[in-house]
Design a protein around this motif. Structure first.
Motif, PDB file in Angstrom:
ATOM      1  N   CYS A   1      -2.791   0.256   6.201  1.00  0.00           N
ATOM      2  CA  CYS A   1      -3.139   0.208   4.782  1.00  0.00           C
ATOM      3  C   CYS A   1      -4.301   1.146   4.455  1.00  0.00           C
ATOM      4  O   CYS A   1      -4.304   1.791   3.399  1.00  0.00           O
ATOM      5  CB  CYS A   1      -3.486  -1.230   4.366  1.00  0.00           C
TER       6      CYS A   1
ATOM      7  N   ASN B   1      -4.650  11.416  -5.664  1.00  0.00           N
ATOM      8  CA  ASN B   1      -5.216  11.258  -7.002  1.00  0.00           C
ATOM      9  C   ASN B   1      -6.194  12.355  -7.324  1.00  0.00           C
ATOM     10  O   ASN B   1      -6.257  12.859  -8.440  1.00  0.00           O
ATOM     11  CB  ASN B   1      -5.905   9.887  -7.123  1.00  0.00           C
TER      12      ASN B   1
ATOM     13  N   HIS C   1       0.816  -1.220   0.000  1.00  0.00           N
ATOM     14  CA  HIS C   1       0.000   0.000   0.000  1.00  0.00           C
ATOM     15  C   HIS C   1       0.846   1.265   0.000  1.00  0.00           C
ATOM     16  O   HIS C   1       0.491   2.266  -0.610  1.00  0.00           O
ATOM     17  CB  HIS C   1      -0.961  -0.006   1.195  1.00  0.00           C
TER      18      HIS C   1
ATOM     19  N   ARG D   1      -4.678   8.364   1.706  1.00  0.00           N
ATOM     20  CA  ARG D   1      -3.737   9.345   1.162  1.00  0.00           C
ATOM     21  C   ARG D   1      -3.624   9.213  -0.348  1.00  0.00           C
ATOM     22  O   ARG D   1      -3.496  10.204  -1.076  1.00  0.00           O
ATOM     23  CB  ARG D   1      -2.360   9.152   1.805  1.00  0.00           C
ATOM     24  N   LEU D   2      -3.682   7.979  -0.792  1.00  0.00           N
ATOM     25  CA  LEU D   2      -3.635   7.753  -2.238  1.00  0.00           C
ATOM     26  C   LEU D   2      -4.814   8.427  -2.933  1.00  0.00           C
ATOM     27  O   LEU D   2      -4.660   9.113  -3.949  1.00  0.00           O
ATOM     28  CB  LEU D   2      -3.656   6.246  -2.526  1.00  0.00           C
TER      29      LEU D   2
ATOM     30  N   GLU E   1      -2.869   4.577   4.179  1.00  0.00           N
ATOM     31  CA  GLU E   1      -2.189   4.772   2.904  1.00  0.00           C
ATOM     32  C   GLU E   1      -3.194   4.907   1.771  1.00  0.00           C
ATOM     33  O   GLU E   1      -3.016   5.717   0.851  1.00  0.00           O
ATOM     34  CB  GLU E   1      -1.254   3.587   2.624  1.00  0.00           C
TER      35      GLU E   1
ATOM     36  N   HIS F   1       2.877   5.672  -6.030  1.00  0.00           N
ATOM     37  CA  HIS F   1       2.722   5.480  -7.474  1.00  0.00           C
ATOM     38  C   HIS F   1       3.878   4.700  -8.073  1.00  0.00           C
ATOM     39  O   HIS F   1       4.176   4.844  -9.257  1.00  0.00           O
ATOM     40  CB  HIS F   1       2.565   6.820  -8.203  1.00  0.00           C
TER      41      HIS F   1
ATOM     42  N   ARG G   1       0.743   4.110  -2.863  1.00  0.00           N
ATOM     43  CA  ARG G   1       0.530   5.530  -2.599  1.00  0.00           C
ATOM     44  C   ARG G   1       1.576   6.370  -3.296  1.00  0.00           C
ATOM     45  O   ARG G   1       1.313   7.460  -3.783  1.00  0.00           O
ATOM     46  CB  ARG G   1       0.561   5.771  -1.088  1.00  0.00           C
TER      47      ARG G   1
ATOM     48  N   ARG H   1      -6.866   2.741 -19.078  1.00  0.00           N
ATOM     49  CA  ARG H   1      -7.908   3.375 -18.273  1.00  0.00           C
ATOM     50  C   ARG H   1      -8.434   4.597 -19.033  1.00  0.00           C
ATOM     51  O   ARG H   1      -7.664   5.414 -19.487  1.00  0.00           O
ATOM     52  CB  ARG H   1      -7.322   3.842 -16.956  1.00  0.00           C
TER      53      ARG H   1
ATOM     54  N   ARG I   1      -4.264  15.390  -8.253  1.00  0.00           N
ATOM     55  CA  ARG I   1      -3.643  15.274  -9.567  1.00  0.00           C
ATOM     56  C   ARG I   1      -4.669  15.430 -10.668  1.00  0.00           C
ATOM     57  O   ARG I   1      -4.413  16.059 -11.688  1.00  0.00           O
ATOM     58  CB  ARG I   1      -2.991  13.900  -9.711  1.00  0.00           C
TER      59      ARG I   1
END
Lengths: 108, 898
Positions: free
Chosen positions: B66, B77, A53, B72-73, B69, A59, A57, B7, B80
């Motif tokens: 997890c 995103n 993970h 945060r991901l 994380e 990338h 995060r 994608r 971005r």
């Protein structure tokens, strides 16, 4: 958990390396490492998933839901281009580090 | 089975709970898989599961980590994605703007003009009103008013002794100083300050040093950067040079940094600072009643302004108690700040017109900005109609309405940002030009503007442009279609919103024209007013006359000695070759000197008439020969003479208006008036004076005033110690000026005399009006240009939209005149409406500023007609090109396109 923090850097490197061979889900990675290192590396599954993970995060790996061989829903990870670059860099560093340590040890 | 493909669409963002759910599912898969493998190895199911869990490690901690994380991901995103959208929108905007060069150029021009004007004004306001003096911690500096604005030296010494609230006290007196250089004598503005002045202000010299309380020698001087550049020619050896100030040599010890202008009012340029000669026995330093200095103090570290004010009031009361005669009123002492608006508290006469002027400018430039925004808005709206195809396609491809709106707003923002840059440059140029004009004016009092487009102004420009972008961008953006209709995709048809949009555009242009009309009418009135002002007869002749202000201090000159001095001065000056007349007056009309006004009684009656209304008249105190000196004709009776002195019967001279108002139809000569009690410092009265003469009306305060009653009293009977010497010169003014100065110095060396031309002083009073009309006119023309642009834009797009219709009409036999009428009718219709609305607003506005107008009625037919004609011309000009394009439409082409 001093052991865990020591492994954190290595865990990332190993995961990146494993995934460089192709996309896998978490369990597959765990099994692969276990078989390859004959259990020497106490690769905690917990540490593995945390690493996955963390890497996602940042990338360096990309995760996506798919179906396993048993037709169950699993999360697959694959290396991104940035991850590939990171793998190269970290492997390099590790090798130099290891070489230096070996050097010292061989000095007697 | 690997799921990764290209994608294409973005998934909706996951919430925290969804992230956790995903993590749980992932971990569950792992445990299940391990358990199954173990079962396959022969481990019983329950044990298999338990072992799998054990092997895994800390599930709970992993889960939490997890999920963190994962969140945060998601966040990363989301950002971005947004950044990507913005980048794409901006790139698209730039491409579009580059393609539509015409529109972009016009839009940028509009914004540059509008924002530039606004920013320039802000810089001006900043320099004049908002800026704090370039001293250390200006908020800790205060002005101390001991009963009145100015303080005397002995009182200053006493106040300075009270150090519990002030860490430093200083005084300052600004006055003209004669700077002698190589046999030439210049007049500069100097400040005489206490030795510790620079310490209190917390400033240091840029070159050399400043004087401090440790300096015993009073013959030192510190010059300003401006003085060093303009008067001393940037001499690198300036420090150590000796300058003669009022005949006394002073050594230059330092040059101040360019930003430092002292604590004077805005625009005033101080050239040098010299220390007070504390050892001097001159009465102006020793006289406790001689209030000549401004008192400035720095608050002690923990003291608030209120505490200081309280302490000062106490000190004032003590001083009043100790010296009841000299210090009357000191108990009403207080403190004021030195920065920004506070700087004006002491001088209301300067503050009010300045503030009014700035307010008017602010309103005008906001109008112009509004016009610019309306312009852009209507142009963008008009373009929306042309872009509906593009919009429809994008909607069909899946962009949400919010995306469209965002992209349209991006366009507005980019335009506005570019406009802000252009505007900042324009403002910079405008402000520096104004600066040069002001500095070069070198009027009686040297001025310095020091306005610059600094960080604050730039920030303001940016803020204004962003607001403008929202203002003009919001209407077009919100009118974006929300549903893709098949009909819209077909070329040539209009979407369902066409009607509303068209109306909105036209309304905006009409509003624009109305605003423009208002501005033009106002500026027209101002221009005419100025024109009339030049032609207005002031009633006296200021040409060939020199004036000099004299102040006699109380200790040295009581009333008899003061009058004697006046007599001697006039005697000596009249004897000078080249002088035809000389006299004194208290008030100098049409200049920034004081005025006097009081209530009188008629024919021994009370000062109010039968209706209870007070009889207020303006007043002046003069010496015999004044009317001859300034060439005001005497229409009846006689001028004052030697016989009209203290002890003799009180006399007065009045002007025609006063004679007409109080004694209509009969002879005013021989009548009496009752003068009010004018206070002990202004001569005793309350007595009855007889009218001995009547003079022609002349202007008193402004050129635009209506005739008012004025009464003239003889100085000999109504003494004041602050008078202006008038000298009418026949011949070389410079030579005479030098001789007058010499005579005065011979009579009393301490009289500091500065001679100026009366015409200069009178013209100086006109400068604000001149500047005001120039600025209004400038903005008015700007608004006209913008309105023309707006009209052109609308007309052009209207024609573009109606190409098909016009082509068909042509094909059906419409003549040139018909086409022109079609195109013109719309444009002129809008102009007419705008004109009507504008006039409806401008007329009451004109009445509001009537006091500023000279000899022009607010509803001035000439101005209004000119404005109307101008608007018609502007409309014609704006629609010329689109009309020509409409006339050139080839009907065959249109029909073929069907």
């Amino acid at each position: 958990m001093a052991e865990l923090s020591l492994l954190q850097g290595t865990a990332d490197l190993l995961v990146l390396k494993v995934l460089s061979r192709g996309p896998l889900h978490g369990y597959a990675i765990s099994r692969w490492v276990h078989e390859r290192t004959s259990g020497v590396l106490g690769f905690d599954d917990a540490a593995l998933y945390q690493a996955l993970h963390r890497l996602e995060r940042r990338h360096w790996v990309e995760g996506e839901w798919g179906t396993s061989d048993n037709n169950r829903r699993a999360r697959f990870y694959r290396l991104t281009a940035a991850g590939r670059k990171q793998l190269r860099a970290e492997a390099d560093t590790w090798r130099r580090y290891a070489a230096a340590v070996f050097d010292v040890l061989d000095q007697a | 089975m690997h799921p990764f493909g290209r994608r294409f669409f973005r998934f909706p963002w996951r919430t925290g709970r969804e992230v956790l759910r995903d993590v749980d599912e992932e971990l569950r898969f792992h445990i299940d898989a391990r358990a199954r493998d173990l079962e396959g190895d022969g481990v019983p199911p329950i044990d298999a599961r338990a072992q799998a869990l054990r092997e895994f490690g800390d599930v709970a901690a992993t889960r939490v980590y997890c999920a963190g994380e994962g969140r945060r991901l998601e966040r990363g995103n989301r950002w971005r994605c947004l950044a990507e959208d913005v980048r794409r929108d901006t790139a698209l905007t730039f491409r579009m703007l580059a393609k539509q060069r015409g529109f972009t150029a016009v839009a940028l021009l509009t914004l540059t003009l509008a924002i530039g004007g606004h920013t320039a004004l802000f810089s001006l306001v900043n320099a004049l009103l908002l800026q704090a003096p370039a001293v250390a911690s200006p908020d800790r500096l205060v002005r101390v008013h001991m009963g009145e604005t100015l303080t005397s030296y002995p009182n200053y010494v006493d106040v300075a002794g009270h150090t519990e609230v002030f860490s430093g006290v200083a005084i300052e007196r600004r006055e003209p100083v004669a700077l002698q250089q190589d046999a030439r004598s210049l007049t500069v503005t100097g400040a005489t300050v206490s030795a510790g002045y620079f310490d209190v202000l917390g400033v240091r010299a840029a070159r050399g040093r400043v004087f401090t309380s440790a300096d015993r020698d009073p013959r030192l001087v510190v010059v300003s950067d401006r003085c060093w550049r303009t008067r001393l020619a940037e001499d690198p050896q300036a420090i150590g040079r000796v300058l003669a100030l009022d005949g006394i040599p002073h050594q230059v010890i330092g040059i101040m940094p360019p930003a430092f202008r002292g604590l004077g009012p805005p625009l005033l340029a101080i050239d040098l600072w010299r220390p007070v000669d504390e050892a001097s026995t001159a009465p102006e330093l020793r006289d406790r009643a001689a209030s000549r200095f401004e008192l400035v103090a720095r608050l002690a570290p923990t003291i608030t302004r209120d505490q200081a004010a309280a302490a000062v009031a106490v000190v004032g009361a003590q001083l009043e108690g100790a010296y009841p005669g000299d210090n009357r009123g000191l108990a009403q002492s207080s403190v004021f700040g030195v920065a920004g608006f506070d700087a004006f508290r002491g001088s209301a006469s300067l503050a009010v017109p300045l503030l009014a002027f700035v307010a008017v400018l602010g309103v005008i430039s906001t109008f112009v900005l509004a016009v610019g925004c309306l312009n852009l808005s209507s142009m963008l709206l008009a373009r929306m109609t042309a872009r509906r195809q593009e919009m429809a396609v994008r909607l069909a491809l899946g962009a949400g309405r919010s995306r469209l709106v965002r992209q349209l707003l991006t366009e507005s923002l980019v335009l506005a940002a570019a406009g802000a840059c252009g505007g900042a440059l324009l403002a910079s140029w405008a402000v520096s030009s104004l600066d040069a004009v002001v500095t070069g004016m070198d009027a009686a009092v040297p001025m310095q503007l020091d306005a610059a487009v600094d960080a604050r102004a730039l920030g303001y420009a940016l803020a204004v442009s962003m607001c403008a972008a929202l203002a003009f961008g919001i209407a077009p953006a919100l009118s974006a279609p929300s549903v893709a209709l098949g009909a819209s995709l077909r070329a040539g048809s209009d979407g369902p919103l066409r009607w509303t949009r068209r109306r909105l555009v036209r309304a905006l242009v009409v509003a624009q024209l109305a605003v423009c009309t208002i501005l033009l009418v106002c500026s027209g009135l101002f221009f005419r007013s100025l024109d009339r002002a030049r032609a207005v007869d002031p009633g006296f002749d200021p040409s060939s006359t020199l004036v000099a202000n004299l102040y006699l201090n109380e200790r040295q000159y009581d009333e008899p000695r003061g009058l004697a001095l006046y007599d001697r001065v006039l005697e000596r000056v009249r004897a000078i070759e080249g002088v035809s007349h000389a006299s004194f007056a208290f008030v100098v009309p049409l200049t920034l000197s004081g005025r006097e006004e009081f209530e009188i009684g008629i024919d021994r009656q009370a000062s109010a008439d039968s209706n209870g209304k007070a009889r207020r008249v303006l007043a002046n105190r003069i010496s015999p020969g004044y009317f001859e000196t300034v060439r005001v004709p005497l229409v009846a009776g006689r001028d004052f003479g030697k016989g009209d002195r203290a002890g003799a019967p009180e006399v007065a001279i009045i002007n025609e208006t006063m004679a007409r108002r109080f004694w209509p139809g009969s002879d005013a000569i021989g009548r009496t008036i009752r003068l009010p009690e004018l206070g002990p410092s202004r001569g005793a009265s309350g007595e009855v004076a007889q009218v001995v003469g009547v003079v022609r009306d002349s202007k008193y305060a402004t050129l635009g005033e209506s005739p008012s009653p004025v009464v003239y009293l003889p100085l000999a009977q109504q003494f004041v110690r602050d008078v202006t010497l008038h000298v009418r010169v026949r011949g070389d003014e410079a030579v005479v000026a030098a001789q007058v100065r010499a005579e005065l110095t011979r009579l009393d060396p301490l009289l500091t005399v500065e001679l100026a031309r009366l015409t200069d002083k009178v013209a100086f009073a006109l400068i604000p009006a001149r500047v005001a009309s120039a600025l209004t006119g400038g903005f008015g023309l700007l608004a006209a240009a913008l309105a023309a642009i707006g009209l052109y834009g609308v007309a052009a797009f209207s024609v573009a939209q109606r190409l098909r219709e016009l082509g068909i009409r042509r094909a059906l036999g419409a003549q040139n005149s018909d086409i022109v009428r079609l195109v013109a009718r719309q444009a002129f219709g809008m102009t007419a409406t705008g004109l009507a609305i504008g006039l409806a607003i401008a007329t009451p506005a004109g009445y509001a500023v009537q006091s500023l107008l000279v000899g022009v009625a607010p509803f001035d037919p000439l101005t209004i007609t000119s404005v109307a004609v101008m608007m018609v011309l502007v409309t014609a000009l704006a629609t010329a090109v689109p009309t020509r394009r409409a006339l050139r439409i080839d009907p065959m082409q249109t029909l073929r396109a069907e």
